[in-house]
Design a protein around this motif. Structure first.
Motif, short mmCIF file in Angstrom:
data_model
loop_
_atom_site.label_atom_id
_atom_site.label_comp_id
_atom_site.label_asym_id
_atom_site.label_seq_id
_atom_site.Cartn_x
_atom_site.Cartn_y
_atom_site.Cartn_z
N THR A 49 45.33 36.33 51.71
CA THR A 49 46.57 36.33 50.91
C THR A 49 46.35 36.99 49.56
N HIS A 50 45.09 37.30 49.21
CA HIS A 50 44.79 37.91 47.91
C HIS A 50 45.09 39.40 47.97
N THR A 91 36.80 45.00 48.10
CA THR A 91 37.70 45.04 46.96
C THR A 91 38.56 46.29 47.08
N LEU A 92 39.83 46.21 46.72
CA LEU A 92 40.73 47.34 46.87
C LEU A 92 40.83 48.20 45.62
N LYS A 119 39.67 29.01 58.00
CA LYS A 119 40.56 28.57 56.91
C LYS A 119 40.31 29.39 55.65
N LEU A 120 39.03 29.63 55.34
CA LEU A 120 38.68 30.40 54.15
C LEU A 120 39.16 31.84 54.30
N VAL A 121 38.94 32.43 55.46
CA VAL A 121 39.37 33.81 55.69
C VAL A 121 40.88 33.94 55.58
N LEU A 128 39.17 33.27 42.36
CA LEU A 128 39.73 34.59 42.68
C LEU A 128 41.18 34.71 42.20
N GLN A 129 41.85 33.58 42.02
CA GLN A 129 43.22 33.65 41.50
C GLN A 129 43.27 34.19 40.08
N THR A 130 42.16 34.05 39.36
CA THR A 130 42.12 34.51 37.96
C THR A 130 41.35 35.82 37.80
N TRP A 131 40.89 36.40 38.92
CA TRP A 131 40.13 37.66 38.83
C TRP A 131 41.05 38.80 38.43
N PRO A 132 40.72 39.53 37.37
CA PRO A 132 41.58 40.63 36.91
C PRO A 132 41.37 41.89 37.76
#
Length: 335
Positions: free
Chosen positions: A261-262, A279-280, A254-256, A330-334
């Motif tokens: 989706t990020h 990280t991309l 579930k976590l993966v 992670l939704q707020t990670w710039p």
């Protein structure tokens, strides 16, 4: 490598709310262990058993193998350094990416090293000794052809680190192969599954000749009295204290799925509760610093694993609530 492993939250002033950097079972030690150890507190007033002999006897019964096929150590790291010392000067292959202590221990004892990427294991370089972690740390991959290696390269000793064998359904322990192959050494850990890394406890399984070779370099009293007691508790209560592995792996998937989706991350497949990501656009060090400083969450910067890049990080699954904290952060990670 003295620094640079996971579970390094003690180095930071920021309180750690959830530690995703360590692949030790997050649920803590088994119920009843604390009281069991406190009842045996007076044992610290005496020297412990020189070679943890009573625990070896218990392991012999548990695994249904002769006591001469076991050596108990102060965690898998001691086992690794013992193997490196016993085979000093060998031509050694390390399947990478891998736990850094294989390389450090063998360099300390004058081995000539070759590094074999996991995806290139169809052919094995000429070697006296091979280290492979199965399931692998940090990738969570599993190796399916160990019996082929043992049969094809009888002059090569294979050191199989099974520290995470309890965290997968994809393979079983290779302990059944010991009877047939004198060139197999298995390293087992009791600290990951039972959440006692601070006690340091593990053991080696091999044929008698392999154990005797390691014992020539074994120091006395390396397993302290409380660690020894913890080992007895684990095997006394073995059936009652096993991991809820199926649920843990469901939570991992579930976590993966959510992490994939990020848009700024790439998440790799794994057969364990921990897995690698990349990280991309930025580095793993930057991601680690952001999560720690802004959210009190700790991940493993995996860039110092040989064969990985500055973008690689490792995450171990925790509770659904804590996993959601990570997803929210992670939704707020710039990125």
């Amino acid at each position: 490598m003295l620094q640079g492993h996971g579970d390094d939250g003690y180095q930071y002033e920021k309180p750690i709310l959830a530690d995703f950097s360590t692949n030790v079972w997050y649920g803590g030690e088994p119920a009843g262990l604390q009281a069991y150890l406190f009842d045996r507190w007076s044992s610290i007033n005496r020297y412990p058993e020189v070679l943890a002999e009573s625990l070896i006897e218990r392991l012999s019964v548990h695994h249904q193998q002769a006591p001469t096929q076991f050596l108990v150590n102060s965690g898998t790291t001691e086992s690794i350094y013992l193997v490196a010392q016993a085979f000093a000067g060998s031509r050694t292959t390390i399947v990478i990416p891998a736990f850094a202590e294989y390389e450090d221990a063998t360099r300390m004892h004058g081995h000539t090293l070759t590094f074999l990427p996991w995806e290139q294991t169809d052919a094995l370089p000429e070697s006296d000794l091979v280290f492979i972690c199965n399931p692998n740390n940090p990738t969570g991959a599993v190796f399916q052809k160990l019996d082929y290696w043992l049969r094809t390269y009888p002059q090569t000793v294979f050191v199989v680190d099974e520290a995470f064998i309890d965290f997968t359904r994809a393979i079983d322990s290779c302990e059944s192969l010991i009877a047939s192959y004198g060139n197999l050494i298995i390293l087992r850990s009791l600290t990951k599954t039972y959440a006692i890394p601070g006690l340091r406890l593990g053991y080696v399984m091999a044929q008698k000749t392999g154990i005797e070779r390691l014992k020539r370099y074994k120091q006395p009293w390396t397993v302290n009295a409380l660690a020894l007691a913890a080992g007895h508790f684990i095997f006394e209560q073995f059936d009652a204290i096993q991991l809820p592995l199926d649920q843990l792996l469901i939570d991992k998937e579930k976590l993966v799925t959510a992490l994939r989706t990020h848009s700024g991350l790439r998440i790799h497949d794994s057969h364990t509760h921990f897995f690698l990501g990349e990280t991309l656009n930025r580095t793993a060090a930057e991601l680690k610093r952001y999560l720690l400083e802004s959210h009190g969450l700790l991940i493993r910067d995996a860039s110092n694993f040989r064969g990985l890049s500055p973008r690689h990080f490792r995450i171990a699954t925790r509770t659904p609530e804590e996993n959601q904290w990570l997803l929210n952060a992670l939704q707020t990670w710039p990125c």
